[in-house]
Design an enzyme around this catalytic site. Structure first.
Site, mmCIF file in Angstrom:
data_model
loop_
_atom_site.group_PDB
_atom_site.id
_atom_site.type_symbol
_atom_site.label_atom_id
_atom_site.label_comp_id
_atom_site.label_asym_id
_atom_site.label_seq_id
_atom_site.Cartn_x
_atom_site.Cartn_y
_atom_site.Cartn_z
ATOM 1 N N SER A 10 -18.939 -54.332 50.007
ATOM 2 C CA SER A 10 -18.449 -52.960 50.219
ATOM 3 C C SER A 10 -18.144 -52.211 48.935
ATOM 4 C CB SER A 10 -17.187 -52.992 51.095
ATOM 5 O OG SER A 10 -16.261 -53.948 50.595
ATOM 6 N N ASP A 55 -13.134 -61.981 56.820
ATOM 7 C CA ASP A 55 -12.386 -62.437 55.649
ATOM 8 C C ASP A 55 -12.987 -63.799 55.282
ATOM 9 O OD1 ASP A 55 -10.629 -63.706 53.946
ATOM 10 O OD2 ASP A 55 -8.832 -63.219 55.109
ATOM 11 N N VAL A 56 -13.639 -63.882 54.121
ATOM 12 C CA VAL A 56 -14.364 -65.121 53.796
ATOM 13 C C VAL A 56 -13.434 -66.336 53.648
ATOM 14 C CG1 VAL A 56 -16.396 -64.011 52.765
ATOM 15 C CG2 VAL A 56 -14.449 -64.642 51.299
ATOM 16 N N ASN A 82 -20.303 -63.385 46.688
ATOM 17 C CA ASN A 82 -19.795 -62.445 45.677
ATOM 18 C C ASN A 82 -18.322 -62.083 45.874
ATOM 19 O OD1 ASN A 82 -19.987 -59.917 43.813
ATOM 20 N ND2 ASN A 82 -19.380 -59.110 45.802
ATOM 21 N N SER A 134 -17.706 -66.198 36.825
ATOM 22 C CA SER A 134 -17.213 -65.284 35.788
ATOM 23 C C SER A 134 -17.268 -66.002 34.443
ATOM 24 C CB SER A 134 -15.767 -64.905 36.095
ATOM 25 O OG SER A 134 -15.126 -64.383 34.956
ATOM 26 N N TYR A 147 -7.323 -67.519 38.388
ATOM 27 C CA TYR A 147 -8.662 -66.926 38.528
ATOM 28 C C TYR A 147 -9.701 -67.786 37.802
ATOM 29 C CZ TYR A 147 -12.404 -63.400 38.218
ATOM 30 O OH TYR A 147 -13.608 -62.729 38.300
ATOM 31 N N ILE A 180 -17.369 -56.175 33.738
ATOM 32 C CA ILE A 180 -18.215 -55.218 34.462
ATOM 33 C C ILE A 180 -17.310 -54.123 35.023
ATOM 34 C CG2 ILE A 180 -19.870 -54.943 36.368
ATOM 35 C CD1 ILE A 180 -20.838 -56.939 34.174
HETATM 36 P P1 NAP Z 1 -14.134 -55.437 43.396
HETATM 37 O O1 NAP Z 1 -14.721 -54.153 42.929
HETATM 38 O O2 NAP Z 1 -12.658 -55.597 43.438
HETATM 39 O O3 NAP Z 1 -14.757 -55.782 44.842
HETATM 40 C C1 NAP Z 1 -14.387 -56.959 45.475
HETATM 41 C C2 NAP Z 1 -15.204 -57.121 46.726
HETATM 42 O O4 NAP Z 1 -14.831 -58.382 47.320
HETATM 43 C C3 NAP Z 1 -14.935 -56.035 47.747
HETATM 44 O O5 NAP Z 1 -16.140 -55.663 48.356
HETATM 45 C C4 NAP Z 1 -14.019 -56.731 48.751
HETATM 46 O O6 NAP Z 1 -14.192 -56.288 50.089
HETATM 47 C C5 NAP Z 1 -14.497 -58.155 48.668
HETATM 48 N N1 NAP Z 1 -13.488 -59.096 49.141
HETATM 49 C C6 NAP Z 1 -12.285 -59.373 48.597
HETATM 50 N N2 NAP Z 1 -11.619 -60.271 49.354
HETATM 51 C C7 NAP Z 1 -12.431 -60.549 50.398
HETATM 52 C C8 NAP Z 1 -12.308 -61.405 51.528
HETATM 53 N N3 NAP Z 1 -11.208 -62.135 51.735
HETATM 54 N N4 NAP Z 1 -13.344 -61.471 52.400
HETATM 55 C C9 NAP Z 1 -14.476 -60.712 52.210
HETATM 56 N N5 NAP Z 1 -14.625 -59.883 51.170
HETATM 57 C C10 NAP Z 1 -13.621 -59.794 50.277
HETATM 58 O O7 NAP Z 1 -14.636 -56.645 42.479
HETATM 59 P P2 NAP Z 1 -15.974 -56.838 41.632
HETATM 60 O O8 NAP Z 1 -15.649 -56.581 40.212
HETATM 61 O O9 NAP Z 1 -17.101 -56.142 42.266
HETATM 62 O O10 NAP Z 1 -16.133 -58.417 41.798
HETATM 63 C C11 NAP Z 1 -17.175 -59.018 42.551
HETATM 64 C C12 NAP Z 1 -17.311 -60.466 42.103
HETATM 65 O O11 NAP Z 1 -17.639 -60.496 40.717
HETATM 66 C C13 NAP Z 1 -16.007 -61.254 42.246
HETATM 67 O O12 NAP Z 1 -16.300 -62.560 42.661
HETATM 68 C C14 NAP Z 1 -15.453 -61.243 40.835
HETATM 69 O O13 NAP Z 1 -14.600 -62.328 40.615
HETATM 70 C C15 NAP Z 1 -16.730 -61.321 40.029
HETATM 71 N N6 NAP Z 1 -16.611 -60.859 38.655
HETATM 72 C C16 NAP Z 1 -16.241 -59.591 38.344
HETATM 73 C C17 NAP Z 1 -16.160 -59.200 37.009
HETATM 74 C C18 NAP Z 1 -15.756 -57.816 36.589
HETATM 75 O O14 NAP Z 1 -15.526 -57.612 35.373
HETATM 76 N N7 NAP Z 1 -15.684 -56.844 37.474
HETATM 77 C C19 NAP Z 1 -16.450 -60.123 35.999
HETATM 78 C C20 NAP Z 1 -16.826 -61.417 36.348
HETATM 79 C C21 NAP Z 1 -16.915 -61.771 37.671
HETATM 80 P P3 NAP Z 1 -13.166 -55.276 50.842
HETATM 81 O O15 NAP Z 1 -12.838 -54.182 49.869
HETATM 82 O O16 NAP Z 1 -13.963 -54.834 52.021
HETATM 83 O O17 NAP Z 1 -11.964 -56.086 51.238
#
Ligand code: NAP
Length: 239
Positions: A10, A55-56, A82, A134, A147, A180
């Site tokens: 989402s 909710d995963v 993801n 990550s 984390y 990111i």
């Molecule tokens: P984000 O913008 O906060 O989005 C998180 C996503 O995860 C949302 O779509 C959210 O869905 C979903 N989510 C959270 N809890 C959930 C649950 N219990 N069940 C199902 N969906 C759930 O984060 P992002 O930066 O895109 O991160 C995506 C992935 O990349 C994560 O695994 C994160 O650890 C990893 N990552 C991110 C970065 C970065 O710098 N951004 C760096 C390294 C790794 P809803 O909003 O619908 O709840």
């Protein structure tokens, strides 16, 4: 048309992955948890995107999601784990509740979805699993011990599972992004971004598309000999 399930589709990286796969003629199942309006908006933009709430971290909800997918599409070809949550703070201050919340989504979520997806993949002797870890899972981050632990565990799971299901022609890989630009890093200050950017050889923060493009490649037949790998798009920040 291949079926791909993207958890946490989402917002942020997951949303970019959904767009990338939808634009490349995959049938996409967009999993979301709380951001229903955002999920509806994405699903409305593409005839080949179907949304599914779960909710995963909750096994029952994940099982229901897989039943829905089985009834509607038969099977999934590609699972992209993801969905993730983060939190910062000193290790000493992390409550057991917060620890469990992070492990619940970041680690148990991957376990739940992967265990539900595998039987069908093994039976069909075909499948790809892409886990989003990550850089912190590779090198650890001060103030983000929970984390980092959850993300390191996902790397371990990726490697071990790749060995276990390789004989069934299933590839399991891990993308370990650097920083990111998404909601997840929205509380970083401008100074913090500047400081991090100065440490990145390519001199910029990554985009969600950088990650989505790699996911698309790993899902493709061009990546059929790649398994058990951790690929880190991070601009050279961690080498
Ligand atoms: P984000 O913008 O906060 O989005 C998180 C996503 O995860 C949302 O779509 C959210 O869905 C979903 N989510 C959270 N809890 C959930 C649950 N219990 N069940 C199902 N969906 C759930 O984060 P992002 O930066 O895109 O991160 C995506 C992935 O990349 C994560 O695994 C994160 O650890 C990893 N990552 C991110 C970065 C970065 O710098 N951004 C760096 C390294 C790794 P809803 O909003 O619908 O709840």
């Amino acid at each position: 048309m291949k079926n791909v399930l993207v958890t946490g589709g989402s917002r942020g990286i997951g949303k970019a992955i959904v767009y990338k796969f939808a634009q490349n003629e995959y049938n996409v199942i967009l999993n979301y948890n709380t951001s229903e309006t955002a999920a509806i908006e994405i699903a409305n933009a593409f005839p080949n995107v179907t949304m599914c709430k779960a909710d995963v971290s909750n096994r029952e909800e994940v099982s229901e999601m897989f039943s829905f997918i089985k009834n509607k599409f038969g099977h999934i070809d590609i699972l992209i784990n993801n969905a993730g949550v983060s939190s910062t703070g000193l290790f000493q201050d992390v409550t057991l509740e917060e620890w469990n919340r992070l492990m619940g989504v970041n680690l148990n979520g991957v376990f739940n979805c992967t265990q539900e997806a595998l039987p069908e993949m093994i039976a069909r002797k075909s499948g790809k699993i892409i886990n989003i870890s990550s850089v912190w899972g590779m090198v650890g981050a001060s103030n983000e011990v929970a984390y980092s632990t959850s993300k390191a565990a996902v790397i371990g799971m990726t490697k071990a599972l790749a060995k276990e299901v390789g004989p069934s022609n299933i590839c399991v890989n891990c993308i370990a992004p650097g920083i990111i630009m998404t909601d997840m890093v929205s509380d970083y200050t401008l100074e913090e971004f500047d400081e991090i950017t100065s440490q990145i050889p390519l001199g910029k923060i990554g985009s969600t598309t950088d990650i989505a493009s790699l996911a698309l490649f790993l899902a493709s037949n061009d990546a059929n000999y790649i398994t058990g790998q951790v690929i880190s798009p991070n601009g050279g920040w961690v080498i």
